[in-house]
Design a protein around this motif. Structure first.
Motif, PDB file in Angstrom:
ATOM      1  N   ARG A   1       0.811  -1.219   0.000  1.00 40.26           N
ATOM      2  CA  ARG A   1       0.000   0.000   0.000  1.00 40.26           C
ATOM      3  C   ARG A   1       0.842   1.266   0.000  1.00 40.26           C
ATOM      4  N   GLY A   2       2.007   1.219   0.627  1.00 45.30           N
ATOM      5  CA  GLY A   2       2.855   2.412   0.645  1.00 45.30           C
ATOM      6  C   GLY A   2       3.636   2.591  -0.652  1.00 45.30           C
TER       7      GLY A   2
ATOM      8  N   VAL B   1      -0.483 -13.047   0.859  1.00 49.15           N
ATOM      9  CA  VAL B   1      -0.673 -11.593   0.798  1.00 49.15           C
ATOM     10  C   VAL B   1      -0.472 -10.998   2.190  1.00 49.15           C
TER      11      VAL B   1
ATOM     12  N   ARG C   1       2.647  -8.415   3.217  1.00 52.82           N
ATOM     13  CA  ARG C   1       2.438  -7.076   3.784  1.00 52.82           C
ATOM     14  C   ARG C   1       3.042  -6.967   5.175  1.00 52.82           C
TER      15      ARG C   1
ATOM     16  N   GLU D   1     -10.428  -5.074  -8.916  1.00 54.74           N
ATOM     17  CA  GLU D   1     -11.686  -4.436  -9.323  1.00 54.74           C
ATOM     18  C   GLU D   1     -11.542  -2.986  -9.742  1.00 54.74           C
TER      19      GLU D   1
ATOM     20  N   ASP E   1      -1.133   0.151   8.013  1.00 49.02           N
ATOM     21  CA  ASP E   1      -0.422   1.369   7.635  1.00 49.02           C
ATOM     22  C   ASP E   1      -1.335   2.592   7.566  1.00 49.02           C
TER      23      ASP E   1
ATOM     24  N   GLY F   1      -7.207   2.720  -0.510  1.00 54.09           N
ATOM     25  CA  GLY F   1      -6.316   1.776  -1.170  1.00 54.09           C
ATOM     26  C   GLY F   1      -6.496   0.325  -0.787  1.00 54.09           C
TER      27      GLY F   1
ATOM     28  N   MET G   1      -8.834  -8.339  -1.495  1.00 51.40           N
ATOM     29  CA  MET G   1      -8.436  -9.239  -0.402  1.00 51.40           C
ATOM     30  C   MET G   1      -8.563  -8.525   0.952  1.00 51.40           C
TER      31      MET G   1
END
Lengths: 392, 82
Positions: free
Chosen positions: A266-267, A294, A298, A319, B20, B37, B41
């Motif tokens: 995400r970062g 996953v 992360r 999506e 985060d 974001g 999942m």
């Protein structure tokens, strides 16, 4: 210090999970190493006993440097042997061995090198004598210099540990960007890519998923991504040469399918760990493996086998993405499958134009291994498999 | 539970799924996927956590009612009142 990919040249030992005298079995997790891809759990490659530690937590070591001595005759020697430290590992970021013994310039003369290589080496502060050239007569070419520049991090590009921007513990975003750039540069330099695209009607798969998920609690529901991975893995049975690692010629495909999954952080940044032996899994096992990998990607808890053993990669936009992605193969693999965002589109179905869920699938394939005709067969097989999602 | 309690609980589950994210910076109108974001999942993990925490079935058909914190709190309030 094991190599955890073509883009890694050093790693920092974070902690030992065993102590001297412990008996370990091949595959056990013995240590945690911090790399550009976050903290990686290191599996032992032999069944033996841990002898003395040769590296302490906090130390940064080059790829190939011994971490510990293993006792017991069966496993013999260091981890890995000191000699291995100086030898290019199969997937270490070293230049390809010169095809012929490099007839270097005679003593006293400067080594053969192209002007561009000479200039660039000067800028980078690299000694031409230290580079192995792939040009005529073993001459050092610009590409050789760039390759070496990536293999050896420059001091200037290596800020002090405390100054580094931290995305999360154990993950250095600037380092990760460098690692991605190095792997992708190598891919574009070495792999002659071909690209194919094919639109796939996903309505049957979506209907099946909806019906199946309706009767399940959330933690047992499936995502379209799991169906896409399963179809990819199964389609390889028809075009097996797309599954493997191109380490040296002649190329031989891998028997096992270790399906890499491009996981966006995400970062920012991307890591593509592999689901090992994905060909033996049913849909629920694939979904469970995807959730697990996953989450661990992360959290920064991957294993070295997951980082290094991928034989193909799936990159899925999900999506909210755009229509299609044209992938860059993750070396030393030979194929990358890209799935665009599924969308309702006007599709001709049963003789009429109707709105159906559809998606563009793409393939980036390695021409050293095959041609587009085989790649087309592969995408068509993925399509066929997605039309019959109920097949276990 | 008051809507305020529900919001706190929802944000806590959201942070558990996406550690985060900064809880203070999340606006009620933020779209979980477009603004924060989350991917499919993450979203499924969030639904799983809400299912366990609130003992609600949360069928897929209701997913559009969970796309922002504000919508989610309204949805949880309604479902828990039943």
């Amino acid at each position: 210090m094991p190599s955890l990919g073509a883009d890694m040249d050093e790693g920092k030992l974070v902690e030992w999970l065993v102590k001297p005298g412990d008996h370990v079995t091949r595959g056990d997790i013995v240590a945690v190493v911090e790399t550009q891809k976050g903290a990686i759990e290191i599996e032992i490659f032999e069944t033996c006993e841990i002898g003395e530690f040769l590296a302490l937590p906090g130390q940064t070591l080059p790829v190939g440097a011994p971490l510990a001595r293993l006792v017991e005759t069966a496993c013999g020697g260091d981890v890995p042997t000191p000699q291995a430290a100086r030898q290019p590992l199969p997937n270490a970021p070293t230049p390809p061995p010169p095809a012929k013994p490099a007839p270097l310039a005679t003593t006293g003369q400067a080594p053969l090198a192209s002007p561009a290589a000479r200039t660039r080496a000067g800028e980078l502060g690299l000694a031409l004598e230290m580079l192995s050239g792939t040009g005529p007569g073993g001459a050092v070419l610009l590409a050789d210099v760039e390759r070496q520049a990536q293999a050896v991090p420059l001091p200037a590009a290596q800020p002090a540990a405390d100054d580094r921007p931290k995305g999360k513990p154990g993950l250095d975003m600037a380092e990760m960007r460098r690692a991605i750039a190095a792997a992708m540069s190598r891919s574009k330099r070495e792999i002659p890519h071909y690209y194919l695209a094919h639109e796939i009607d996903l309505q049957a798969a979506q209907n099946w998923l909806t019906a199946r998920n309706a009767e399940r609690a959330p933690d047992r529901r499936l995502l379209m991504g799991a169906l896409l991975v399963r179809a990819t893995v199964r389609a390889l049975a028809k075009v097996p040469e797309l599954n493997g690692q191109f380490q040296s010629e002649p190329y031989s495909p891998s028997a096992a399918v270790h399906c890499g999954l491009a996981v966006a952080m995400r970062g920012g940044g991307l890591i593509a760990p592999a689901i090992l032996d994905a060909d033996a899994m049913d849909i629920d096992a694939i979904m469970a493996a995807m959730r697990d990998i996953v989450a661990r990607t992360r959290a920064g808890r991957l294993r070295n086998s997951e980082i290094t053993q991928g034989t193909i990669t799936v990159s899925s936009l999900g999506e909210t993405g755009v229509d299609a992605l044209i992938g860059v193969i993750y070396p030393p693999q030979v194929a990358l499958v890209g799935f665009g965002a599924p969308r309702l589109k006007p599709v001709v179905h049963d003789g009429g134009v109707v709105p159906r869920l559809a998606m563009t699938a793409t393939l980036a394939g390695d021409h050293r291994v095959g041609d587009g005709r085989r790649g087309a067969l592969f995408l068509a097989e993925i399509d066929r498999l997605l039309q019959e999602p109920e097949t276990p | 539970m008051t809507p305020s309690d529900l919001r706190t609980a929802f944000i806590a589950e959201l942070i558990a799924v996406a550690p985060d994210l900064d809880p203070v910076a999340i606006a009620d109108s933020d779209h979980l996927q477009d603004d924060l974001g989350l991917d499919s999942m993450d979203f499924l993990n969030l639904v799983s956590a809400l299912h366990k925490g609130f003992r609600l079935p949360i069928p897929e058909a209701d997913y559009p009612r969970l796309t922002t914190p504000a919508k989610a709190v309204a949805y949880l309030t309604e479902m828990l009142a039943r």
